[in-house]
Design a protein around this motif. Structure first.
Motif, PDB file in Angstrom:
ATOM      1  N   UNK A 131      -0.733  14.199  -6.424  1.00  0.00           N
ATOM      2  CA  UNK A 131      -0.318  12.800  -6.239  1.00  0.00           C
ATOM      3  C   UNK A 131      -0.119  12.471  -4.764  1.00  0.00           C
ATOM      4  N   UNK A 132       0.502  13.376  -4.022  1.00  0.00           N
ATOM      5  CA  UNK A 132       0.780  13.118  -2.604  1.00  0.00           C
ATOM      6  C   UNK A 132      -0.524  12.961  -1.827  1.00  0.00           C
ATOM      7  N   UNK A 133      -1.461  13.886  -2.057  1.00  0.00           N
ATOM      8  CA  UNK A 133      -2.753  13.802  -1.376  1.00  0.00           C
ATOM      9  C   UNK A 133      -3.484  12.529  -1.779  1.00  0.00           C
ATOM     10  N   UNK A 134      -3.397  12.184  -3.070  1.00  0.00           N
ATOM     11  CA  UNK A 134      -4.066  10.966  -3.539  1.00  0.00           C
ATOM     12  C   UNK A 134      -3.545   9.737  -2.799  1.00  0.00           C
ATOM     13  N   UNK A 135      -2.233   9.639  -2.630  1.00  0.00           N
ATOM     14  CA  UNK A 135      -1.653   8.487  -1.936  1.00  0.00           C
ATOM     15  C   UNK A 135      -2.019   8.468  -0.457  1.00  0.00           C
ATOM     16  N   UNK A 136      -2.090   9.655   0.148  1.00  0.00           N
ATOM     17  CA  UNK A 136      -2.472   9.731   1.560  1.00  0.00           C
ATOM     18  C   UNK A 136      -3.915   9.268   1.736  1.00  0.00           C
ATOM     19  N   UNK A 137      -4.807   9.770   0.883  1.00  0.00           N
ATOM     20  CA  UNK A 137      -6.221   9.384   0.966  1.00  0.00           C
ATOM     21  C   UNK A 137      -6.376   7.888   0.724  1.00  0.00           C
ATOM     22  N   UNK A 138      -5.632   7.371  -0.249  1.00  0.00           N
ATOM     23  CA  UNK A 138      -5.690   5.940  -0.532  1.00  0.00           C
ATOM     24  C   UNK A 138      -5.262   5.132   0.699  1.00  0.00           C
ATOM     25  N   UNK A 139      -4.192   5.573   1.364  1.00  0.00           N
ATOM     26  CA  UNK A 139      -3.712   4.874   2.561  1.00  0.00           C
ATOM     27  C   UNK A 139      -4.748   4.930   3.677  1.00  0.00           C
ATOM     28  N   UNK A 140      -5.395   6.086   3.824  1.00  0.00           N
ATOM     29  CA  UNK A 140      -6.439   6.222   4.848  1.00  0.00           C
ATOM     30  C   UNK A 140      -7.597   5.276   4.542  1.00  0.00           C
ATOM     31  N   UNK A 145      -9.692  -2.030   6.449  1.00  0.00           N
ATOM     32  CA  UNK A 145      -9.244  -3.095   7.355  1.00  0.00           C
ATOM     33  C   UNK A 145      -9.850  -2.936   8.753  1.00  0.00           C
ATOM     34  N   UNK A 146     -10.007  -1.700   9.202  1.00  0.00           N
ATOM     35  CA  UNK A 146     -10.631  -1.481  10.515  1.00  0.00           C
ATOM     36  C   UNK A 146     -12.084  -1.954  10.502  1.00  0.00           C
ATOM     37  N   UNK A 171      -6.524  -4.349  -1.131  1.00  0.00           N
ATOM     38  CA  UNK A 171      -5.210  -3.843  -0.707  1.00  0.00           C
ATOM     39  C   UNK A 171      -4.162  -4.146  -1.767  1.00  0.00           C
ATOM     40  N   UNK A 172      -4.187  -5.374  -2.291  1.00  0.00           N
ATOM     41  CA  UNK A 172      -3.251  -5.740  -3.356  1.00  0.00           C
ATOM     42  C   UNK A 172      -3.473  -4.871  -4.594  1.00  0.00           C
ATOM     43  N   UNK A 173      -4.726  -4.558  -4.906  1.00  0.00           N
ATOM     44  CA  UNK A 173      -5.030  -3.722  -6.069  1.00  0.00           C
ATOM     45  C   UNK A 173      -4.473  -2.315  -5.885  1.00  0.00           C
ATOM     46  N   UNK A 174      -4.614  -1.764  -4.684  1.00  0.00           N
ATOM     47  CA  UNK A 174      -4.084  -0.427  -4.431  1.00  0.00           C
ATOM     48  C   UNK A 174      -2.557  -0.423  -4.480  1.00  0.00           C
ATOM     49  N   UNK A 175      -1.930  -1.531  -4.075  1.00  0.00           N
ATOM     50  CA  UNK A 175      -0.472  -1.639  -4.175  1.00  0.00           C
ATOM     51  C   UNK A 175      -0.045  -1.681  -5.646  1.00  0.00           C
ATOM     52  N   UNK A 176      -0.758  -2.461  -6.456  1.00  0.00           N
ATOM     53  CA  UNK A 176      -0.369  -2.635  -7.853  1.00  0.00           C
ATOM     54  C   UNK A 176      -0.667  -1.409  -8.716  1.00  0.00           C
ATOM     55  N   UNK A 177      -1.592  -0.564  -8.302  1.00  0.00           N
ATOM     56  CA  UNK A 177      -1.907   0.581  -9.166  1.00  0.00           C
ATOM     57  C   UNK A 177      -0.826   1.653  -9.131  1.00  0.00           C
ATOM     58  N   UNK A 178       0.122   1.532  -8.196  1.00  0.00           N
ATOM     59  CA  UNK A 178       1.208   2.512  -8.093  1.00  0.00           C
ATOM     60  C   UNK A 178       2.013   2.570  -9.390  1.00  0.00           C
ATOM     61  N   UNK A 179       2.404   1.404  -9.902  1.00  0.00           N
ATOM     62  CA  UNK A 179       3.198   1.377 -11.123  1.00  0.00           C
ATOM     63  C   UNK A 179       2.329   1.478 -12.359  1.00  0.00           C
ATOM     64  N   UNK A 180       1.113   0.945 -12.294  1.00  0.00           N
ATOM     65  CA  UNK A 180       0.260   0.973 -13.484  1.00  0.00           C
ATOM     66  C   UNK A 180      -0.054   2.398 -13.905  1.00  0.00           C
ATOM     67  N   UNK A 181      -0.348   3.253 -12.957  1.00  0.00           N
ATOM     68  CA  UNK A 181      -0.783   4.616 -13.291  1.00  0.00           C
ATOM     69  C   UNK A 181       0.374   5.544 -13.669  1.00  0.00           C
ATOM     70  N   UNK A 182       1.599   5.028 -13.668  1.00  0.00           N
ATOM     71  CA  UNK A 182       2.732   5.878 -14.033  1.00  0.00           C
ATOM     72  C   UNK A 182       2.780   6.190 -15.530  1.00  0.00           C
ATOM     73  N   UNK A 183       2.586   5.149 -16.344  1.00  0.00           N
ATOM     74  CA  UNK A 183       2.898   5.290 -17.769  1.00  0.00           C
ATOM     75  C   UNK A 183       1.763   4.903 -18.704  1.00  0.00           C
TER      76      UNK A 183
END
Length: 480
Positions: free
Chosen positions: A22-31, A37-38, A73-85
């Motif tokens: 999970x940690x690596x997944x979030x890091x890669x997603x942030x990258x 955006x760049x 970006x909004x989709x990646x923000x919203x998937x945080x809670x969706x993928x929990x349960x």
């Protein structure tokens, strides 16, 4: 820079497929978000520049790449809670990795499709979005999701085969000039020499093929089940930025047709397609009870309005492009909030929802604002664009088309308003059906949704000069 972006984005997506942490997944997603955006900044600061032969940072691409960066970006923000349960524990690691990887690769493919200046290259990247979408729809791994996945893959594959056949016909229409290649620029200056019969055949096949992505008649059914069964962040993408890719693929081909004697015929085809799409949306919206399908059919209506705008002259094309941009923000935001409604009620059926105003005032305000945006009611920016489209139809003396469209849109506003106000004020569900913790809406999701609402209102009511200039440049593609 384009090749670097393509390689890095693809590598990050593949890494997500292989990763289970999970940690690596979030890091890669942030990258990936930073990379997106760049690259968006690179595109904006190099307007008019061509890279890697097939790609050009023209005004049309810039408008929708910026919108893609915001929505993804909004989709990646919203998937945080969706993928929990929303997935069984035994599938979670694999499913979450596939979901993250497919979302990233689809975003990359959409970026390239927007910029592509080659008929076949556009088709290739749009096809990649189909493969990614199938992985997203399959996320929950139950029988209904598997069925929706196969329906989507089958329908979109057939549609894109039609596009491919249309590309072949377009090549045939060039005759002796076919050796100059299939870049859109290759057609400029040679439009009058195109064979009218083969050009008509190409236009029909390409239009019908891309309707699967655009959510237009006749292939709109491909997306309805997909948007219903796909995870909410993915459904938001399918209902906004993926539709834009289909439109851009069609619009660039339409830019060839308008410079030929086939234009008047093509406009009639668009008018019929637009009207029938609005009619189909009106019929289904009156009957549908599933809130995700409700707004999926709403997309069919909006794309029908866009087609009428494109066929009604220069002012109509301007309004159509702006309408499509505003719809991107409004419809993505609606689907993001539907995910929160599902967390609260545990259902997508309007009859099992109710008294939302009593449970969360802030959530109810968001629902009301999104409803006003989607139904093109003031202060929605889509009210302005629809008004401009109707004004353009008046100028073009499209009286029958305008009257029919207005009657159908009135029915659609009533249908959406009926279900929205039922959600807000009626059908109080049993107390045990409500999930109290879910009522506390995450602040980061609220911020993203308010940003999308603000964009859907502000960009229509007070369109910035820089955006008007970009849209006016994009209009020139479809104007003689």
């Amino acid at each position: 820079m384009t090749i670097i972006y393509l390689i890095v984005a693809l590598a990050l997506g593949v890494l997500q497929f292989a990763n289970r942490n999970v940690v690596i997944r979030n890091i890669v997603k942030s990258v990936f978000v930073v990379l997106q955006w760049y690259y968006t900044y690179h595109v904006i600061t190099h307007i008019g520049v061509s890279e890697a032969v097939f790609f050009k940072f023209d005004s049309l691409a810039i408008i929708f790449i910026v919108a893609l960066a915001i929505v993804s970006t909004a989709a990646f923000v919203h998937d945080k809670d969706y993928t929990k349960n929303n997935i069984k524990p035994e599938h979670k690691g694999v499913a979450d990795g596939q979901f993250a990887g497919a979302m990233q690769i689809m975003t990359m493919a959409l970026t390239m499709a927007y910029m592509s200046q080659h008929v076949a290259v556009t088709w290739i990247f749009v096809e990649i979005t189909t493969l990614c979408a199938s992985a997203l729809i399959f996320y929950r791994r139950n029988a209904s999701n598997i069925e929706a996945t196969w329906k989507y893959v089958f329908a979109c594959s057939i549609s894109l085969v039609l596009v491919y056949v249309g590309i072949l016909f377009l090549s045939i229409s060039m005759g002796k000039n076919a050796s100059s290649g299939m870049l859109f620029e290759s057609f400029m200056g040679n439009e009058k020499s195109l064979d009218a019969f083969w050009l008509k055949m190409a236009f029909i096949f390409i239009l019908v093929g891309y309707t699967a992505k655009m959510s237009l008649v006749p292939m709109f059914t491909a997306g309805i089940d997909a948007k219903d069964k796909a995870p909410t962040p993915a459904a938001a993408m399918l209902s906004s930025v993926v539709m834009n890719a289909g439109f851009i693929g069609f619009y660039r081909v339409y830019g060839i047709v308008v410079h030929t004697d086939v234009k008047e015929w093509a406009d009639k085809v668009l008018i019929i397609t637009g009207l029938v799409s609005i009619l189909v949306a009106a019929v289904y919206l009156v009957r549908v009870q599933n809130i995700k399908r409700l707004f999926a059919y709403s997309s069919v209506e909006h794309m029908g309005v866009v087609m009428l705008g494109v066929a009604s002259g220069k002012a109509g094309v301007f309004a159509a492009l702006l309408h499509l941009l505003l719809h991107t923000f409004a419809k993505a935001g609606v689907f993001f909030h539907i995910g929160q409604l599902y967390r609260v009620y545990g259902s997508k059926q309007v009859s099992k929802m109710g008294r939302y105003m009593n449970h969360t005032g802030l959530g109810a305000v968001i629902v009301i604002l999104f409803m006003m945006c989607i139904t093109a009611m003031p202060p929605s920016g889509l009210f302005v664009t629809e008004f401009l489209i109707f004004k353009s139809m008046v100028d073009a003396e499209m009286w029958v088309t305008m009257i029919l469209a207005m009657v159908l849109l009135t029915i659609i506003v009533w249908a959406i308003g009926r279900d929205t106000f039922s959600l807000l004020f009626l059908h109080a569900p049993s107390p045990e059906a409500i999930k109290p913790r879910a009522i506390r809406l995450p602040w980061y999701e609220m911020i993203m949704q308010f940003i999308l609402i603000a964009l859907a209102i502000w960009l229509g009511l007070a369109t910035p000069q820089w955006l008007s200039d970009l849209i006016n440049e994009a209009v020139q593609i479809a104007i003689i």
